[in-house]
Scaffold this active site. Structure first.
Site, PDB file in Angstrom:
ATOM      1  N   SER A 178       0.798  -1.229   0.000  1.00  0.00           N
ATOM      2  CA  SER A 178       0.000   0.000   0.000  1.00  0.00           C
ATOM      3  C   SER A 178       0.827   1.273   0.000  1.00  0.00           C
ATOM      4  O   SER A 178       0.380   2.290  -0.512  1.00  0.00           O
ATOM      5  CB  SER A 178      -0.975   0.000   1.170  1.00  0.00           C
ATOM      6  OG  SER A 178      -0.284  -0.125   2.388  1.00  0.00           O
ATOM      7  N   HIS A 206      -5.069  -4.157  -2.503  1.00  0.00           N
ATOM      8  CA  HIS A 206      -4.806  -3.153  -3.549  1.00  0.00           C
ATOM      9  C   HIS A 206      -4.659  -3.768  -4.939  1.00  0.00           C
ATOM     10  O   HIS A 206      -4.423  -3.051  -5.903  1.00  0.00           O
ATOM     11  CB  HIS A 206      -3.553  -2.348  -3.192  1.00  0.00           C
ATOM     12  CG  HIS A 206      -3.711  -1.574  -1.928  1.00  0.00           C
ATOM     13  ND1 HIS A 206      -4.309  -0.332  -1.881  1.00  0.00           N
ATOM     14  CD2 HIS A 206      -3.404  -1.894  -0.649  1.00  0.00           C
ATOM     15  CE1 HIS A 206      -4.338   0.093  -0.623  1.00  0.00           C
ATOM     16  NE2 HIS A 206      -3.798  -0.835   0.142  1.00  0.00           N
ATOM     17  N   LYS A 237     -11.886  -0.766  -1.999  1.00  0.00           N
ATOM     18  CA  LYS A 237     -10.924  -0.062  -2.849  1.00  0.00           C
ATOM     19  C   LYS A 237     -11.412  -0.136  -4.300  1.00  0.00           C
ATOM     20  O   LYS A 237     -12.386   0.516  -4.632  1.00  0.00           O
ATOM     21  CB  LYS A 237      -9.534  -0.648  -2.596  1.00  0.00           C
ATOM     22  CG  LYS A 237      -9.129  -0.383  -1.127  1.00  0.00           C
ATOM     23  CD  LYS A 237      -7.807  -0.948  -0.744  1.00  0.00           C
ATOM     24  CE  LYS A 237      -7.305  -0.418   0.580  1.00  0.00           C
ATOM     25  NZ  LYS A 237      -8.038  -0.786   1.757  1.00  0.00           N
TER      26      LYS A 237
HETATM   27  N1  PMP Z   1      -4.913  -4.543   3.996  1.00  0.00           N
HETATM   28  C1  PMP Z   1      -4.281  -3.577   3.315  1.00  0.00           C
HETATM   29  C2  PMP Z   1      -3.034  -3.908   2.569  1.00  0.00           C
HETATM   30  C3  PMP Z   1      -4.776  -2.266   3.319  1.00  0.00           C
HETATM   31  O1  PMP Z   1      -4.134  -1.304   2.680  1.00  0.00           O
HETATM   32  C4  PMP Z   1      -5.976  -1.999   4.029  1.00  0.00           C
HETATM   33  C5  PMP Z   1      -6.624  -0.625   4.041  1.00  0.00           C
HETATM   34  N2  PMP Z   1      -5.851   0.452   3.879  1.00  0.00           N
HETATM   35  C6  PMP Z   1      -6.585  -3.033   4.735  1.00  0.00           C
HETATM   36  C7  PMP Z   1      -6.035  -4.287   4.681  1.00  0.00           C
HETATM   37  C8  PMP Z   1      -7.812  -2.788   5.529  1.00  0.00           C
HETATM   38  O2  PMP Z   1      -8.931  -2.832   4.715  1.00  0.00           O
HETATM   39  P1  PMP Z   1     -10.270  -2.058   5.136  1.00  0.00           P
HETATM   40  O3  PMP Z   1     -10.057  -0.620   4.735  1.00  0.00           O
HETATM   41  O4  PMP Z   1     -11.338  -2.741   4.386  1.00  0.00           O
HETATM   42  O5  PMP Z   1     -10.393  -2.199   6.618  1.00  0.00           O
END
Ligand code: PMP
Length: 384
Positions: A178, A206, A237
């Protein structure tokens, strides 16, 4: 509590205090505040689906048919046919036997990891894995080994020296990181997990919708679904909605239903979200041009920045531009705001010290013309 005031003062002094900035609304890649609007480079709406008429219509239809809440956890009376319909769709989309929904990606990672592992087990985690993975590992009580980012030599060194001291073992990675926007060497990770009798959990938050010929993710691109036990992903996303899942064997699903506390003790996703998620899956299939355009534009953006002497990392729609110094990244972000862009600096502790950056999150709404102008504006405000 004295500690709280001190913590806040400290964050403020270091200019690292996080604050909320409510927008009036977001639409088609733009974000609207009280009196100004910006082109939004901070959202994960990668395919531009969050305002898609088909998704909105599906959410509305589900509300009309089934109400606004599921009103209980899945194990009480909050389990609807459409939850199962969505799980079937995900299982087939992710090429696994079954799937289980979670209310968010955060809850999925925390629930999966903490229920799979316990004291006496080991978990091997990429150093840049998301906070939800870290929290799941901490909650599990397992021994945590963090390997250098995407460094399978380091991972093998740790596995060789430590694996035999523990009972069960899990390797965890994101498939698009991310904050770095890069991908792991998935084939090597699969090889190592097999060699050292571990399970592999991949977080496709992602990657889903963006990578792979059918938009199933990096696992599809690598043709590895059959060899990875746990494929986790989110709907918040590229899928333009909310919620998350893990695709896995029926046995693992049954185990999570009985042991993942973030699944058991939480009201299930409401009908509107399930309807939206089903429509999102349809659109990934029906509108592949969204992901191909996004990836073409992302390559262009990264290459052009490179030509102008910038350090743009990654190999995906996430393009981190490294400035090193937190102050510099914050200033360039402010200057770009004056030019009409919403892109926020990412600073420690979210990323390592000395690697402050602007993280450009590209979406289908960002046209090549917009990106050309943005590159000129970045050059202007950072005097390269
Ligand atoms: N895993 C990754 C790699 C993320 O980037 C994120 C959110 N930024 C999450 C899990 C969490 O997902 P959610 O926003 O649905 O809680």
């Amino acid at each position: 509590m004295e500690r709280i005031g001190k913590f806040l003062r400290d964050r403020e002094e270091k200019r690292l205090l996080r604050v909320l900035r409510p927008a009036r609304f977001r639409k088609e890649g733009k974000i609207y505040f009280k009196d100004k609007s910006f082109i939004d480079f901070s959202s994960n709406d990668y395919l531009g689906l969050s305002g898609h008429p088909k998704i909105k219509e599906a959410a509305e239809k589900s509300i009309t048919a089934l109400g606004t809440s599921s009103s209980a956890s899945r194990l009480l009376s909050g389990d609807l046919n459409i939850h199962h319909e969505l799980e079937k769709r995900i299982a087939s989309f992710k090429e696994k036997e079954d799937a289980l929904l979670f209310n968010s990606g955060y809850q999925a990672n925390v629930g999966i990891i903490s229920s799979l592992l316990r004291k006496g087990d080991a978990v091997f985690s990429d150093k840049l894995n998301h906070a939800s993975i870290i929290d799941g590992m901490l909650l599990s009580g397992a021994k945590i080994f963090r390997f250098r980012h995407n460094d399978t030599e380091h991972l093998e060194f740790l596995l060789k020296s430590q694996r035999n001291n523990y009972k069960d073992s899990l390797i965890v990675t994101e498939t698009v990181f991310s904050m770095e926007g890069d991908k792991p060497p998935l084939g090597e990770l699969v090889f190592l997990k097999e060699k050292y009798s571990s399970m592999l959990l991949v977080d496709e938050a992602h990657a889903t919708g963006v990578f792979g010929e059918k938009g199933k993710g990096v696992v599809e691109e690598a043709g590895m679904a059959g060899r990875i036990e746990l494929i986790m992903g989110t709907f918040g996303k590229a899928m333009g909605s909310f919620g998350a899942y893990v695709a896995c064997s029926s046995e693992l699903k049954k185990y999570f239903v009985n042991s993942a506390r973030s699944f058991i003790y939480s009201t299930s996703l409401p009908p509107s979200i399930i309807g939206a998620n089903l429509a999102g899956l349809d659109l990934i299939e029906e509108e592949p041009f969204r992901r191909s355009t996004l990836l073409r534009n992302s390559d262009y953006f990264r290459q052009e920045l490179g030509k102008r002497g910038f350090s743009a990392r990654g190999t995906s729609q996430i393009v981190p531009l490294i400035f090193g110094d937190s102050e510099k990244a914050a200033k360039i972000s402010r200057d770009l705001q004056k030019e009409g862009y919403w892109v926020l600096p990412i600073r420690p502790p979210t990323i390592p010290e000395g690697e402050a950056r602007l993280r450009f999150s590209l979406t289908y709404h960002h046209t090549k013309d917009m990106l050309e102008k943005l590159i000129d504006d970045i050059s202007k405000v950072s005097h390269v």
